[in-house]
Design an enzyme around this catalytic site. Structure first.
Site, mmCIF file in Angstrom:
data_model
loop_
_atom_site.group_PDB
_atom_site.id
_atom_site.type_symbol
_atom_site.label_atom_id
_atom_site.label_comp_id
_atom_site.label_asym_id
_atom_site.label_seq_id
_atom_site.Cartn_x
_atom_site.Cartn_y
_atom_site.Cartn_z
ATOM 1 N N SER A 113 5.606 112.429 -9.232
ATOM 2 C CA SER A 113 6.360 113.149 -10.252
ATOM 3 C C SER A 113 7.820 113.412 -9.912
ATOM 4 O O SER A 113 8.564 113.909 -10.766
ATOM 5 C CB SER A 113 5.665 114.474 -10.577
ATOM 6 O OG SER A 113 4.540 114.241 -11.381
ATOM 7 N N TYR A 217 2.300 122.254 -17.403
ATOM 8 C CA TYR A 217 2.752 120.979 -16.859
ATOM 9 C C TYR A 217 1.929 119.846 -17.464
ATOM 10 O O TYR A 217 0.721 119.750 -17.245
ATOM 11 C CB TYR A 217 2.586 120.998 -15.344
ATOM 12 C CG TYR A 217 3.212 119.824 -14.630
ATOM 13 C CD1 TYR A 217 4.567 119.825 -14.329
ATOM 14 C CD2 TYR A 217 2.451 118.728 -14.245
ATOM 15 C CE1 TYR A 217 5.150 118.764 -13.652
ATOM 16 C CE2 TYR A 217 3.018 117.663 -13.585
ATOM 17 C CZ TYR A 217 4.372 117.682 -13.288
ATOM 18 O OH TYR A 217 4.938 116.624 -12.633
ATOM 19 N N GLY A 355 5.708 115.626 -5.876
ATOM 20 C CA GLY A 355 4.959 114.593 -6.571
ATOM 21 C C GLY A 355 3.739 114.142 -5.800
ATOM 22 O O GLY A 355 3.674 114.282 -4.579
#
Length: 423
Positions: A113, A217, A355
């Site tokens: 991410s 999210y 991430g």
């Protein structure tokens, strides 16, 4: 997304096993026994290592080795950058468990991410060029793709305030038992997904809340963002990131693949723990992540990107101010801007993103004024976490951000890190 600090195997069993976490429900948790090469650490010649580290102000080597030797990672590498210099860079662990070769400090890895920060930067550049407005509705660019798309803005996509369901939380991306995980390893990880396919999964579920009425999210937001970039520019989001960020900054080890399953150049392998031992998951089709997380990079390139972004080389001051305007992100105990996370630590604020993708976890954080950056990659053997895993990651995170004592203040109380690794 997982709401607790470091979700061990038992917690993930209750949540269901998402593609991004990929652990074995009910499998015995086995601690990785480090080989001599794992414990040895750095995979570069001593002369090169010395040239790369001119008098480190902070040495995170012990934490890297703890993460490998006792925290269940097969490799870990990191870099600190201060005012354009690199006072510390190191690596611990192995390239792969078969050869036992020491991992190099310049190894590439999947960034998950952290890709979102690159994508958001491109959108803000397009806004500066007048080619879109952040408060334009999604419907203007992608008519009929998103129910209620006229009420959802691009800004809400970037800030995760759209309310759209995260496609990765759909049952087809969750693994509840060993059999379904084995099916993913044998077949699922090679699947080609179109962005439209992923969005269709996300919008097929009821939203979490009305647009602008909460924070959650959702990777669906950034799949849509990539589609909007293509609609506006006529080029893929990957090509726009390359021409606007990667090429001007000479991020020569950074790529954003389409369907290629390989990681080019030197890299450590990623693994998942099965009852019979670690299974290599390095190669996978990254279309499942697309603009939400398919990037590949190095610690040096990520630090250079962060320094350029916060140093004003990629955005105007007004756009950077918009990017760093945050909303509360309660499930990750932080604040979220436009493709950026703000963590409030004992020593002050740090900005960046984290991430994760099968086999790889990444942290990229630094100072708001662009003076300091920290990038870390580690290959956690999913299913082999130990009681020391979370503590080792916290220690790396706090010490890199706040200094040798992890607080930035002598004798200050060291509170628990709020870090959440996002997929």
């Amino acid at each position: 997304m997982n709401a607790n600090h470091w979700a061990g195997p038992r917690r993930r069993d209750r949540l269901g096993l998402r593609l991004a976490a990929v652990a074995v429900a009910g499998a015995t948790v086995a601690t990785l026994a480090p080989t001599a090469a794992v414990a040895a650490g750095v995979g570069v010649p001593a002369a090169v290592a010395e040239a790369e580290r001119p008098g480190p102000a902070v040495d995170l080597g012990p934490e890297l080795r703890t993460l490998v030797e006792r925290g269940g990672a097969t490799a870990a590498l990191g870099e600190v950058r201060e005012n354009g210099r690199r006072p510390w860079r190191d690596a611990a662990g192995v390239v792969d468990l078969d050869s036992g070769r020491a991992v190099r400090t310049d190894s590439r890895f999947r960034i998950g991410s952290v890709t979102k920060t690159f994508v958001s930067t491109v959108v803000l550049q397009l806004a500066d060029e007048g080619r879109l407005r952040l408060d334009d509705p999604v419907e203007r660019y992608l008519p009929g793709v998103v129910p209620n798309g006229g009420a959802i803005s691009i800004r809400q996509l970037l800030s995760h305030t759209s309310g759209l369901f995260d496609y990765l939380e759909d049952q087809r991306f969750l693994y509840h038992d060993e059999a379904s995980l084995r099916a993913y390893l044998a077949e699922g990880r090679w699947t080609d997904f179109r962005p439209e396919d992923l969005v269709s999964v996300g919008v097929g579920h009821a939203p979490y809340f009305a647009p602008g009425q909460g924070w959650y999210y959702s990777n669906t937001n950034y799949i849509l963002t990539g589609m909007i970039i293509r609609k506006v520019t006529g080029r893929t989001w990957q090509r726009e990131v390359e021409r606007r960020i990667v090429e001007p900054l000479h991020l020569d080890s950074t790529t954003f693949p389409n369907t290629s399953t390989r990681i080019p150049g030197p890299h450590a392998h990623g693994y998942i723990q099965l009852p019979e031992g670690p299974t290599d998951v390095t190669r996978l089709n990254p279309t499942v992540a697309d603009a939400a997380g398919n990037g590949i990079s190095t610690t040096a390139d990520l630090d250079r990107f962060h320094a350029a972004l916060f140093g004003g080389k990629l955005l105007t001051p007004a756009r950077l101010a918009e990017m760093t305007t945050v909303v509360p992100a309660p499930t990750i105990a932080a604040h979220y801007g436009l493709g950026l996370i703000r963590y409030d630590l004992p020593c002050g604020e740090v900005w960046g993103h984290t991430g994760g993708i099968p086999g790889y976890n990444t942290i990229l954080l630094g100072a708001r004024d662009g003076s300091r950056q920290f990038a870390l990659s580690f290959n956690l053997l999913e299913g082999a976490e130990t009681d020391e895993t979370g503590a080792a990651i916290d220690s790396l995170f706090l010490k890199a951000a706040c200094g040798p004592d992890g607080t930035g203040k002598t004798g200050a109380d060291r509170s628990q890190s709020p870090l959440k690794l996002l997929r």
